[in-house]
Design a protein around this motif. Structure first.
Motif, PDB file in Angstrom:
ATOM      1  N   GLU A  45       0.834  -1.204   0.000  1.00 41.34           N
ATOM      2  CA  GLU A  45       0.000   0.000   0.000  1.00 41.34           C
ATOM      3  C   GLU A  45       0.867   1.252   0.000  1.00 41.34           C
ATOM      4  O   GLU A  45       0.582   2.213  -0.705  1.00 41.34           O
ATOM      5  CB  GLU A  45      -0.927   0.008   1.216  1.00 41.34           C
ATOM      6  N   SER A  46       1.937   1.240   0.795  1.00 41.37           N
ATOM      7  CA  SER A  46       2.831   2.394   0.866  1.00 41.37           C
ATOM      8  C   SER A  46       3.493   2.649  -0.481  1.00 41.37           C
ATOM      9  O   SER A  46       3.587   3.789  -0.928  1.00 41.37           O
ATOM     10  CB  SER A  46       3.907   2.173   1.930  1.00 41.37           C
ATOM     11  N   ILE A  47       3.943   1.597  -1.118  1.00 39.56           N
ATOM     12  CA  ILE A  47       4.584   1.735  -2.427  1.00 39.56           C
ATOM     13  C   ILE A  47       3.586   2.275  -3.441  1.00 39.56           C
ATOM     14  O   ILE A  47       3.903   3.156  -4.235  1.00 39.56           O
ATOM     15  CB  ILE A  47       5.179   0.387  -2.887  1.00 39.56           C
ATOM     16  N   ASN A  48       2.354   1.772  -3.407  1.00 38.97           N
ATOM     17  CA  ASN A  48       1.341   2.232  -4.355  1.00 38.97           C
ATOM     18  C   ASN A  48       0.987   3.700  -4.159  1.00 38.97           C
ATOM     19  O   ASN A  48       0.573   4.369  -5.099  1.00 38.97           O
ATOM     20  CB  ASN A  48       0.083   1.366  -4.270  1.00 38.97           C
ATOM     21  N   LYS A  49       1.137   4.209  -2.938  1.00 38.89           N
ATOM     22  CA  LYS A  49       0.878   5.623  -2.693  1.00 38.89           C
ATOM     23  C   LYS A  49       1.985   6.492  -3.274  1.00 38.89           C
ATOM     24  O   LYS A  49       1.751   7.619  -3.682  1.00 38.89           O
ATOM     25  CB  LYS A  49       0.757   5.892  -1.191  1.00 38.89           C
ATOM     26  N   ILE A  50       3.196   5.963  -3.293  1.00 36.49           N
ATOM     27  CA  ILE A  50       4.350   6.738  -3.746  1.00 36.49           C
ATOM     28  C   ILE A  50       4.563   6.604  -5.250  1.00 36.49           C
ATOM     29  O   ILE A  50       4.756   7.584  -5.954  1.00 36.49           O
ATOM     30  CB  ILE A  50       5.622   6.282  -2.999  1.00 36.49           C
TER      31      ILE A  50
END
Length: 97
Positions: A45-50
């Protein structure tokens, strides 16, 4: 070939888990899997936000709109230049020798 190796390792783990008779140990494994699954989902999820996928087409005007770029007001800029009243040579300001 690496996929077969990881699949074989997974089956070994499943086999080992199937032989566990102690309820407490099963619960420990469940808790561990919950932690690593949650961590993995959180990282994804964090990677997809960035990281955003590349667009096939984009223009400078699209970027300006997205970034709310309005450019520079040259009258204000020129007024600021006059107010600063820089007297030093450019080479000195840039520390060029």
């Amino acid at each position: 070939m690496e996929t077969m190796d990881i699949n074989a390792r997974k089956y070994k783990l499943i086999s080992k888990v199937m032989h566990i008779e102690n309820e407490f140990n099963v619960q420990l494994i469940e808790n561990f899997f919950e932690k690593i699954t949650h961590k993995s989902n959180y990282q994804e999820e964090s990677i997809n936000k960035i990281v955003k996928p590349m667009r096939k087409n984009i223009s400078i005007s699209d970027i300006k709109i997205e970034q709310k770029y309005h450019g520079i007001d040259f009258d204000s800029f020129n007024k600021l230049i006059e107010e600063i009243n820089v007297q030093e040579p450019l080479t000195e300001l840039l520390n060029i020798n």
